[in-house]
Enzyme design. Structure first.
Site, PDB file in Angstrom:
ATOM      1  N   GLU A  69       0.830  -1.192   0.000  1.00 13.43           N
ATOM      2  CA  GLU A  69       0.000   0.000   0.000  1.00 13.43           C
ATOM      3  C   GLU A  69       0.873   1.253   0.000  1.00 13.43           C
ATOM      4  O   GLU A  69       1.915   1.308   0.657  1.00 13.43           O
ATOM      5  CB  GLU A  69      -0.942   0.005   1.206  1.00 13.43           C
ATOM      6  CG  GLU A  69      -1.999  -1.090   1.106  1.00 13.43           C
ATOM      7  CD  GLU A  69      -3.045  -1.020   2.204  1.00 13.43           C
ATOM      8  OE1 GLU A  69      -4.215  -1.319   1.913  1.00 13.43           O
ATOM      9  OE2 GLU A  69      -2.688  -0.664   3.356  1.00 13.43           O
ATOM     10  N   CYS A 118       3.583   8.676   1.027  1.00 11.18           N
ATOM     11  CA  CYS A 118       4.098   7.714   2.007  1.00 11.18           C
ATOM     12  C   CYS A 118       4.384   6.413   1.271  1.00 11.18           C
ATOM     13  O   CYS A 118       3.466   5.745   0.787  1.00 11.18           O
ATOM     14  CB  CYS A 118       3.072   7.510   3.122  1.00 11.18           C
ATOM     15  SG  CYS A 118       3.642   6.427   4.446  1.00 11.18           S
ATOM     16  N   CYS A 155       6.509  -6.850   7.347  1.00  7.50           N
ATOM     17  CA  CYS A 155       7.503  -6.252   8.227  1.00  7.50           C
ATOM     18  C   CYS A 155       7.978  -7.288   9.228  1.00  7.50           C
ATOM     19  O   CYS A 155       7.206  -8.163   9.647  1.00  7.50           O
ATOM     20  CB  CYS A 155       6.902  -5.045   8.951  1.00  7.50           C
ATOM     21  SG  CYS A 155       8.117  -4.057   9.863  1.00  7.50           S
ATOM     22  N   CYS A 192       5.908  -4.322  15.805  1.00  4.77           N
ATOM     23  CA  CYS A 192       5.555  -3.290  16.784  1.00  4.77           C
ATOM     24  C   CYS A 192       4.094  -3.491  17.188  1.00  4.77           C
ATOM     25  O   CYS A 192       3.213  -3.629  16.335  1.00  4.77           O
ATOM     26  CB  CYS A 192       5.774  -1.899  16.191  1.00  4.77           C
ATOM     27  SG  CYS A 192       7.509  -1.573  15.768  1.00  4.77           S
ATOM     28  N   CYS A 196       1.131  -1.379  15.694  1.00  2.00           N
ATOM     29  CA  CYS A 196       1.159  -1.129  14.256  1.00  2.00           C
ATOM     30  C   CYS A 196       0.485  -2.260  13.495  1.00  2.00           C
ATOM     31  O   CYS A 196       0.829  -3.440  13.676  1.00  2.00           O
ATOM     32  CB  CYS A 196       2.613  -0.971  13.794  1.00  2.00           C
ATOM     33  SG  CYS A 196       2.777  -0.669  12.021  1.00  2.00           S
ATOM     34  N   SER A 200      11.062   6.410  14.961  1.00  2.00           N
ATOM     35  CA  SER A 200       9.838   5.951  15.623  1.00  2.00           C
ATOM     36  C   SER A 200      10.188   5.610  17.070  1.00  2.00           C
ATOM     37  O   SER A 200      10.594   4.493  17.383  1.00  2.00           O
ATOM     38  CB  SER A 200       9.273   4.719  14.905  1.00  2.00           C
ATOM     39  OG  SER A 200       8.854   5.046  13.607  1.00  2.00           O
ATOM     40  N   LEU A 201      10.024   6.587  17.950  1.00  2.00           N
ATOM     41  CA  LEU A 201      10.479   6.424  19.335  1.00  2.00           C
ATOM     42  C   LEU A 201       9.395   5.807  20.219  1.00  2.00           C
ATOM     43  O   LEU A 201       9.557   4.718  20.756  1.00  2.00           O
ATOM     44  CB  LEU A 201      10.920   7.776  19.893  1.00  2.00           C
ATOM     45  CG  LEU A 201      11.621   7.745  21.246  1.00  2.00           C
ATOM     46  CD1 LEU A 201      12.888   6.917  21.191  1.00  2.00           C
ATOM     47  CD2 LEU A 201      11.926   9.161  21.720  1.00  2.00           C
ATOM     48  N   CYS A 209      -1.302   6.666   9.779  1.00  2.00           N
ATOM     49  CA  CYS A 209      -0.041   6.128  10.289  1.00  2.00           C
ATOM     50  C   CYS A 209      -0.280   4.851  11.083  1.00  2.00           C
ATOM     51  O   CYS A 209      -1.093   4.811  11.999  1.00  2.00           O
ATOM     52  CB  CYS A 209       0.625   7.183  11.175  1.00  2.00           C
ATOM     53  SG  CYS A 209       2.235   6.708  11.795  1.00  2.00           S
TER      54      CYS A 209
END
Length: 405
Positions: A120, A133, A140, A144, A147, A258-259, A378
């Protein structure tokens, strides 16, 4: 006028009939294009000129047919068309949010003994800019916990061709090449280029696909091609520490981290990569990022999770951790997706958190959620591509072998 929501029907994935594909010139470096031209008999003294012509037609003019390369001889156009392609990824679906955000589900053909895969890509129009984006992987590896993409198993890295292809598709669909027309009613910037910014924040961890991402972004920033300023290209990483210096030295893009947490125990849960590269090590790499300055700040992304990471104490600790790093902190209201257990922090809590960070001297904008109604915000991207089982792969290889016999 707000564009209407549009969803196309998704076509089923099909196994390829052949493992051989016509090679594309998209995503190749200039030397690689030169090698391909030499391979089809172009005279050495002409290769540099022909490479420059082809490069300009692909990236500055956006052509998809060699016959449109008007300053190339008819015979050479025919030779190029017989040996190469400029095909774009297949658009499986296009969805348009009520806020004008567009999400494309793109399909790429099989590579090796795999099957076609889908990713995507999202376009976010704003008054002064249009941000694309871009995805770097199918799936992945990072899992996370907040996510949606992290719930999809890693399938494979995208090639430089496939990464650049996302940019070309977006510019095609928006009419962002010379002599192309913007679709009626499309939400786009009021002036300037329609795709003005690129963020490597789509599916995947870009720094686990460094070489392909590097080549794609160098093409994107090439002054004779797509010609996007490196200050308008941002690479977002969850913290692959050893690759951060190379990102600054070899790509030169802006950096986003990405903290999402200020304590290792919490970040271990939210971003499991933290177990390998903890916060202190990650921030040391940020302090030493090549080219870091007040004009080239690092963006720290911080998703706001209710009763998880959103206290005043968290805000104060964030300020302490980032001391000495030229930085901006993007606060991201959590975007829910089916089956998730997290909730978005209350708006008052997010504003209080932002006030603490702002008073410490850091810009701390609260990112306006975009495309939530089409799962384009996001952390919401995901496709249905899955890794092919060994049994399926062997069966496909046998099928292709039999066809070739």
């Amino acid at each position: 006028m707000t564009a209407p929501l549009a969803v196309a029907t998704t076509a089923p994935l099909k196994a390829p009939l052949s493992l051989t594909e016509t090679p594309s010139l998209v995503g190749l470096s200039r030397p690689e294009i030169g090698e391909r031209l030499a391979g089809i008999g172009i005279e050495p003294k002409q290769i540099r000129m022909r490479t420059a012509q082809i490069w300009n037609w692909i990236y500055a003019r956006g052509v998809t047919d060699f016959n449109d390369m008007l300053n190339v001889s008819k015979d050479l156009r025919a030779t190029l068309a017989a040996n190469f392609t400029l095909k774009r990824p297949e658009i499986v679906t296009e969805q348009i949010s009520q806020d004008g955000t567009r999400k494309w589900l793109l399909r790429f053909p099989a590579r090796g003994a795999g099957r076609p895969v889908e990713i995507e890509t999202v376009y976010i129009p704003e008054i002064g800019r249009g941000t694309l984006c871009v995805s770097s992987q199918v799936g992945c590896t990072l899992t996370c916990s907040f996510c949606h993409t992290g719930t999809q198993k890693m399938v494979r890295n995208l090639t430089a061709e496939e990464i650049v292809g996302q940019i070309l598709v977006a510019r095609d669909r928006l009419g962002d090449f010379p002599d192309k027309t913007t679709p009626v009613g499309a939400a786009v910037p009021s002036e300037g280029r329609l795709v003005s910014n690129i963020v490597m924040m789509g599916m995947g961890e870009p720094l686990y696909n460094f070489d392909n991402v590097k080549q794609a972004l160098l093409i994107a920033s090439d002054g004779e091609g797509l010609s996007l300023s490196k200050r308008r290209i941002t690479l977002s990483t969850s913290g692959v520490v050893p690759m951060i210096p190379r990102t600054g030295e070899e790509i030169g893009s802006m950096l986003a981290i990405s903290l999402h947490a200020v304590r290792d125990d919490l970040r271990d849960m939210l971003v499991p990569l933290n177990k390998k590269y903890p916060i202190a090590e990650l921030l040391d790499a940020c302090r030493n990022y090549p080219g870091l300055s007040n004009a080239r700040r690092i963006t720290f992304e911080y998703v706001m999770l209710k009763d998880v990471n959103d206290t005043a104490a968290d805000a104060r600790e964030l300020v302490r951790l980032l001391r000495g790093i030229p930085a901006k902190i993007n606060l991201i209201p959590f975007n829910p997706w089916p089956g998730v257990n997290y909730q978005c922090s209350d708006w008052e809590t997010i504003e209080a958190f932002s006030d603490i960070v702002n008073r410490a001297g850091y810009a701390s904008p609260i990112r306006t959620p975009r495309g939530r109604d089409i799962l384009a915000a996001c952390g919401q991207l995901k496709s249905e591509s899955e890794r092919m089982r060994v049994r399926e792969r062997l069966a496909l290889e046998a099928m292709v072998t039999n066809d070739e016999d």
